[in-house]
Scaffold this motif. Structure first.
Motif, PDB file in Angstrom:
ATOM      1  N   GLU A  91      31.199  36.375  79.833  1.00 18.34           N
ATOM      2  CA  GLU A  91      31.507  37.616  80.536  1.00 18.34           C
ATOM      3  C   GLU A  91      30.820  38.826  79.914  1.00 18.34           C
ATOM      4  O   GLU A  91      31.317  39.948  79.997  1.00 18.34           O
ATOM      5  N   GLU A  92      29.702  38.617  79.252  1.00 20.55           N
ATOM      6  CA  GLU A  92      28.922  39.665  78.594  1.00 20.55           C
ATOM      7  C   GLU A  92      29.731  40.480  77.591  1.00 20.55           C
ATOM      8  O   GLU A  92      29.384  41.608  77.268  1.00 20.55           O
ATOM      9  N   ARG A  93      30.828  39.890  77.075  1.00 20.38           N
ATOM     10  CA  ARG A  93      31.618  40.629  76.087  1.00 20.38           C
ATOM     11  C   ARG A  93      32.222  39.763  74.995  1.00 20.38           C
ATOM     12  O   ARG A  93      32.662  40.285  73.977  1.00 20.38           O
ATOM     13  N   HIS A  94      32.286  38.465  75.186  1.00 15.05           N
ATOM     14  CA  HIS A  94      32.785  37.560  74.148  1.00 15.05           C
ATOM     15  C   HIS A  94      31.579  36.824  73.575  1.00 15.05           C
ATOM     16  O   HIS A  94      31.001  35.959  74.234  1.00 15.05           O
ATOM     17  N   TRP A  95      31.230  37.171  72.352  1.00 11.80           N
ATOM     18  CA  TRP A  95      30.014  36.678  71.728  1.00 11.80           C
ATOM     19  C   TRP A  95      30.336  35.618  70.671  1.00 11.80           C
ATOM     20  O   TRP A  95      31.360  35.700  69.997  1.00 11.80           O
ATOM     21  N   TYR A  96      29.426  34.678  70.512  1.00  7.44           N
ATOM     22  CA  TYR A  96      29.570  33.599  69.533  1.00  7.44           C
ATOM     23  C   TYR A  96      28.277  33.471  68.740  1.00  7.44           C
ATOM     24  O   TYR A  96      27.191  33.733  69.265  1.00  7.44           O
ATOM     25  N   ALA A  97      28.423  33.061  67.479  1.00 10.68           N
ATOM     26  CA  ALA A  97      27.245  32.945  66.625  1.00 10.68           C
ATOM     27  C   ALA A  97      27.445  31.826  65.612  1.00 10.68           C
ATOM     28  O   ALA A  97      28.549  31.293  65.450  1.00 10.68           O
ATOM     29  N   SER A  98      26.353  31.505  64.951  1.00 10.90           N
ATOM     30  CA  SER A  98      26.426  30.585  63.818  1.00 10.90           C
ATOM     31  C   SER A  98      25.534  31.139  62.711  1.00 10.90           C
ATOM     32  O   SER A  98      24.594  31.889  62.956  1.00 10.90           O
ATOM     33  N   LEU A  99      25.885  30.769  61.510  1.00  9.52           N
ATOM     34  CA  LEU A  99      25.110  31.130  60.334  1.00  9.52           C
ATOM     35  C   LEU A  99      24.563  29.826  59.778  1.00  9.52           C
ATOM     36  O   LEU A  99      25.336  28.910  59.480  1.00  9.52           O
ATOM     37  N   GLU A 100      23.242  29.738  59.670  1.00 12.67           N
ATOM     38  CA  GLU A 100      22.624  28.516  59.162  1.00 12.67           C
ATOM     39  C   GLU A 100      22.305  28.689  57.687  1.00 12.67           C
ATOM     40  O   GLU A 100      21.614  29.635  57.294  1.00 12.67           O
ATOM     41  N   LEU A 101      22.851  27.777  56.885  1.00 17.19           N
ATOM     42  CA  LEU A 101      22.645  27.778  55.443  1.00 17.19           C
ATOM     43  C   LEU A 101      21.752  26.608  55.083  1.00 17.19           C
ATOM     44  O   LEU A 101      21.838  25.531  55.677  1.00 17.19           O
ATOM     45  N   GLU A 102      20.916  26.821  54.088  1.00 17.44           N
ATOM     46  CA  GLU A 102      19.978  25.786  53.663  1.00 17.44           C
ATOM     47  C   GLU A 102      20.127  25.557  52.167  1.00 17.44           C
ATOM     48  O   GLU A 102      20.283  26.509  51.391  1.00 17.44           O
ATOM     49  N   ARG A 103      20.090  24.289  51.784  1.00 13.12           N
ATOM     50  CA  ARG A 103      20.105  23.905  50.374  1.00 13.12           C
ATOM     51  C   ARG A 103      19.185  22.707  50.231  1.00 13.12           C
ATOM     52  O   ARG A 103      19.522  21.607  50.680  1.00 13.12           O
ATOM     53  N   GLY A 104      18.016  22.935  49.651  1.00 15.04           N
ATOM     54  CA  GLY A 104      17.010  21.875  49.585  1.00 15.04           C
ATOM     55  C   GLY A 104      16.588  21.490  50.988  1.00 15.04           C
ATOM     56  O   GLY A 104      16.208  22.328  51.784  1.00 15.04           O
ATOM     57  N   GLU A 105      16.697  20.212  51.300  1.00 19.87           N
ATOM     58  CA  GLU A 105      16.345  19.716  52.638  1.00 19.87           C
ATOM     59  C   GLU A 105      17.536  19.715  53.593  1.00 19.87           C
ATOM     60  O   GLU A 105      17.397  19.374  54.756  1.00 19.87           O
ATOM     61  N   GLU A 106      18.692  20.089  53.090  1.00 18.03           N
ATOM     62  CA  GLU A 106      19.911  20.062  53.888  1.00 18.03           C
ATOM     63  C   GLU A 106      20.150  21.401  54.569  1.00 18.03           C
ATOM     64  O   GLU A 106      20.029  22.458  53.956  1.00 18.03           O
ATOM     65  N   ARG A 107      20.490  21.357  55.852  1.00 23.13           N
ATOM     66  CA  ARG A 107      20.818  22.578  56.604  1.00 23.13           C
ATOM     67  C   ARG A 107      22.173  22.373  57.266  1.00 23.13           C
ATOM     68  O   ARG A 107      22.414  21.355  57.901  1.00 23.13           O
ATOM     69  N   ARG A 108      23.031  23.377  57.133  1.00 24.40           N
ATOM     70  CA  ARG A 108      24.357  23.348  57.742  1.00 24.40           C
ATOM     71  C   ARG A 108      24.561  24.622  58.542  1.00 24.40           C
ATOM     72  O   ARG A 108      24.065  25.679  58.163  1.00 24.40           O
ATOM     73  N   ALA A 109      25.327  24.515  59.617  1.00 26.93           N
ATOM     74  CA  ALA A 109      25.642  25.681  60.444  1.00 26.93           C
ATOM     75  C   ALA A 109      27.137  25.932  60.396  1.00 26.93           C
ATOM     76  O   ALA A 109      27.943  25.003  60.503  1.00 26.93           O
ATOM     77  N   LEU A 110      27.490  27.189  60.239  1.00 27.82           N
ATOM     78  CA  LEU A 110      28.890  27.618  60.245  1.00 27.82           C
ATOM     79  C   LEU A 110      29.112  28.527  61.442  1.00 27.82           C
ATOM     80  O   LEU A 110      28.361  29.481  61.642  1.00 27.82           O
ATOM     81  N   ALA A 111      30.144  28.245  62.218  1.00 28.09           N
ATOM     82  CA  ALA A 111      30.494  29.140  63.318  1.00 28.09           C
ATOM     83  C   ALA A 111      31.034  30.434  62.719  1.00 28.09           C
ATOM     84  O   ALA A 111      31.766  30.420  61.725  1.00 28.09           O
ATOM     85  N   CYS A 112      30.653  31.561  63.314  1.00 26.22           N
ATOM     86  CA  CYS A 112      31.123  32.844  62.810  1.00 26.22           C
ATOM     87  C   CYS A 112      30.995  33.911  63.892  1.00 26.22           C
ATOM     88  O   CYS A 112      30.463  33.650  64.966  1.00 26.22           O
ATOM     89  N   ARG A 113      31.466  35.092  63.586  1.00 23.99           N
ATOM     90  CA  ARG A 113      31.305  36.219  64.499  1.00 23.99           C
ATOM     91  C   ARG A 113      29.861  36.704  64.406  1.00 23.99           C
ATOM     92  O   ARG A 113      29.262  36.683  63.314  1.00 23.99           O
ATOM     93  N   PRO A 114      29.294  37.186  65.511  1.00 26.82           N
ATOM     94  CA  PRO A 114      27.934  37.718  65.451  1.00 26.82           C
ATOM     95  C   PRO A 114      27.783  38.847  64.441  1.00 26.82           C
ATOM     96  O   PRO A 114      26.766  38.936  63.756  1.00 26.82           O
ATOM     97  N   SER A 115      28.787  39.698  64.315  1.00 28.82           N
ATOM     98  CA  SER A 115      28.687  40.811  63.365  1.00 28.82           C
ATOM     99  C   SER A 115      28.539  40.297  61.937  1.00 28.82           C
ATOM    100  O   SER A 115      27.736  40.830  61.158  1.00 28.82           O
TER     101      SER A 115
END
Length: 171
Positions: A91-115
């Protein structure tokens, strides 16, 4: 198939925008780096807007903020913030984001607020800010506030929402 990611930059940060009768919020505007330079205008809390603005302007606080603490903790664990990704909008007002973290060859994504994702990416050397193409299609606007490809009628560009109402949307 993985969603197409579009590189974004912070185009503006406002600390006080109307969010309702007698209520103010902050707003961060993310701008597509390549033409047509669509923008995502994301309403955020005022403390989060201040945190984004400080990092965007390169301000270094006398004491670390919560966002600085998290970036330091990730580094202490031999990781790094790779990128912030705006993943969805409703609805152009509820936003979702992820933060991608990297450690060596490993990458993980965490759900978070866009801000939070943007505030952390701006504090992390080399981290990028991206948005899924679908998000830009759903909520991206040009600098003048019109939707890309909006139909021109009567010599005026108007946008039509899914409910069939014409007009300009304000965030």
């Amino acid at each position: 198939m993985a969603p197409r990611l579009v590189k974004m930059t912070v185009g503006d940060v406002r600390l006080a925008v109307p969010a309702g009768p007698g209520v103010e919020a902050g707003m961060v505007t993310l701008r597509e780096e390549a033409p047509p330079h669509r923008q995502l205008r994301i309403v955020v809390g005022q403390p989060e807007a201040r945190a984004i603005r400080a990092a965007w302007q390169g301000d270094v606080p006398a004491r670390p903020s919560t966002w600085d603490l998290l970036v330091s903790a990730v580094a202490l664990l031999d990781g790094r913030v790779e990128r912030a990704v705006i993943t969805a909008v409703e609805e152009e007002r509820h936003w979702y984001a992820s933060l991608e973290l990297e450690r060596g060859e490993e990458r993980r994504a965490l759900a978070c607020r866009p801000s939070d994702a943007v505030a952390l990416a701006l504090r992390s050397w080399g981290a990028g800010i991206f948005a899924h193409e679908e998000v830009l299609i759903a909520a991206g606007v040009l600098e003048d506030g019109t939707k890309p490809g909006a139909a021109a009628r009567d010599g005026l560009d108007r946008e039509v929402d899914p409910g069939g109402n014409e007009g300009t949307s304000f965030i």
